[in-house]
Design a protein around this motif. Structure first.
Motif, PDB file in Angstrom:
ATOM      1  N   ASP A  53       0.836  -1.204   0.000  1.00  0.00           N
ATOM      2  CA  ASP A  53       0.000   0.000   0.000  1.00  0.00           C
ATOM      3  C   ASP A  53       0.872   1.256   0.000  1.00  0.00           C
ATOM      4  N   LYS A  54       1.847   1.310   0.874  1.00  0.00           N
ATOM      5  CA  LYS A  54       2.728   2.491   0.960  1.00  0.00           C
ATOM      6  C   LYS A  54       3.537   2.665  -0.320  1.00  0.00           C
ATOM      7  N   LEU A  56       2.717   1.611  -3.364  1.00  0.00           N
ATOM      8  CA  LEU A  56       1.817   2.052  -4.435  1.00  0.00           C
ATOM      9  C   LEU A  56       1.700   3.573  -4.440  1.00  0.00           C
ATOM     10  N   ARG A  57       1.600   4.151  -3.253  1.00  0.00           N
ATOM     11  CA  ARG A  57       1.497   5.616  -3.156  1.00  0.00           C
ATOM     12  C   ARG A  57       2.832   6.279  -3.475  1.00  0.00           C
ATOM     13  N   ALA A  58       3.926   5.713  -2.960  1.00  0.00           N
ATOM     14  CA  ALA A  58       5.252   6.310  -3.189  1.00  0.00           C
ATOM     15  C   ALA A  58       5.630   6.300  -4.670  1.00  0.00           C
ATOM     16  N   GLU A  60       3.510   6.403  -7.076  1.00  0.00           N
ATOM     17  CA  GLU A  60       2.414   7.056  -7.789  1.00  0.00           C
ATOM     18  C   GLU A  60       1.663   6.082  -8.709  1.00  0.00           C
ATOM     19  N   ARG A  62      -0.975   4.046  -7.226  1.00  0.00           N
ATOM     20  CA  ARG A  62      -2.271   3.721  -6.621  1.00  0.00           C
ATOM     21  C   ARG A  62      -3.430   4.184  -7.505  1.00  0.00           C
ATOM     22  N   GLN A  63      -3.493   5.475  -7.822  1.00  0.00           N
ATOM     23  CA  GLN A  63      -4.633   5.980  -8.597  1.00  0.00           C
ATOM     24  C   GLN A  63      -4.661   5.429 -10.027  1.00  0.00           C
ATOM     25  N   GLN A  97      -4.682   1.755   3.257  1.00  0.00           N
ATOM     26  CA  GLN A  97      -5.678   1.966   2.225  1.00  0.00           C
ATOM     27  C   GLN A  97      -5.786   0.731   1.331  1.00  0.00           C
TER      28      GLN A  97
END
Length: 194
Positions: A53-54, A56-58, A60, A62-63, A97
Motif C-alpha cells: 500500500d505504501k 503504491l502511493r510512493a 504514484e 495507486r490511482q 488503504q
C-alpha cells in the motif's frame, strides 16, 4: 500475445511471473504507471499488504491502478493482493488503504501468524475438483456482496467456513498463494478474462 503485469514492488513477483509464462502469456513487471499502461491484466502478489500500500502511493501507482481496474482491467490479488482489493478491512493498520475493487470485508492474518502457515486441500467450486492451497499469514473473507462469486472456501479452527477465493466480474482474489504450488487454475482463469 496477452501480456500480464505483475506488480513488482514487493512480494511473490517471480513466482507469479513464472506461472504466467508457463501458460504461454507474456509478463511485464510493473513499477511505473507507463508499465501499467502496457498490460492486458495485472497480478497483485502476496507479500506485506501495508508495505505494498505504501509503495503504491510512493511510486504514484495507486490511482492509475484504481483507474485501470475501474475501466475493466482484469486483476488477480493473492494473499496481500486480496487485502488490497477489498473494500473493507478488519485488523488493518491505521492509515492502511485498499483499492476498493471487490465488495468484500477481509480479515488480515486471519489464519494466524507465520508459524500457523499451512497447506490445505480445498474444493475448487467452479468444477468441484480438489485443489491444494498454501496459506501464509493469510486473510479470509468475512463478508461479501451478493454479486461476488465464491470460488473456494476453507474451515477455520472453530469449524466456521470462510471464502478464500472470490471473483467479482474481472476481479479475482485468493487468500492462498497459487503461485507457489503447481496449481495454474487461478492464473488460467485470469487469462480467460483478458
Amino acid at each position: 500475445m496477452t501480456t500480464v503485469g505483475v506488480l513488482a514492488l514487493q512480494g511473490d513477483v517471480r513466482e507469479h511471473a513464472a506461472a504466467i509464462t508457463r501458460l504461454g502469456a507474456g509478463v511485464t513487471l510493473v513499477r511505473r504507471p507507463s508499465e501499467l499502461d502496457a498490460v492486458d491484466a495485472i497480478i497483485l502478489p502476496g507479500g506485506e499488504s501495508t508495505t505494498i500500500d505504501k509503495l503504491l502511493r510512493a511510486f504514484e501507482l495507486r490511482q492509475p491502478l484504481i483507474d485501470r481496474i475501474d475501466a475493466g482491467l482484469p486483476v488477480l490479488g493473492s494473499c496481500a493482493g486480496m487485502i488490497l482489493l477489498a473494500t473493507d478491512l478488519i485488523d488493518g493498520i491505521e492509515g492502511q488503504q485498499t483499492l476498493e475493487a471487490i465488495p468484500m470485508t477481509v480479515r488480515r492474518n486471519a489464519f494466524g501468524r507465520q508459524v500457523d502457515s499451512a497447506e490445505a486441500s480445498l474444493t475448487w467450486l467452479p468444477d468441484g475438483s480438489p485443489m491444494s492451497a498454501t496459506f501464509i499469514r493469510a486473510p479470509w473473507v468475512e463478508s461479501y456482496g451478493a454479486e461476488v462469486e465464491v470460488l473456494a472456501t476453507a474451515v477455520d479452527a472453530e469449524g466456521a467456513e470462510h471464502a478464500v477465493a472470490v471473483q467479482h466480474g474481472a476481479r479475482l482474489a485468493t487468500a492462498f498463494h497459487p503461485e507457489i504450488s503447481d496449481e495454474l487454475r487461478v492464473h488460467r482463469r485470469l487469462l480467460d478474462l483478458t
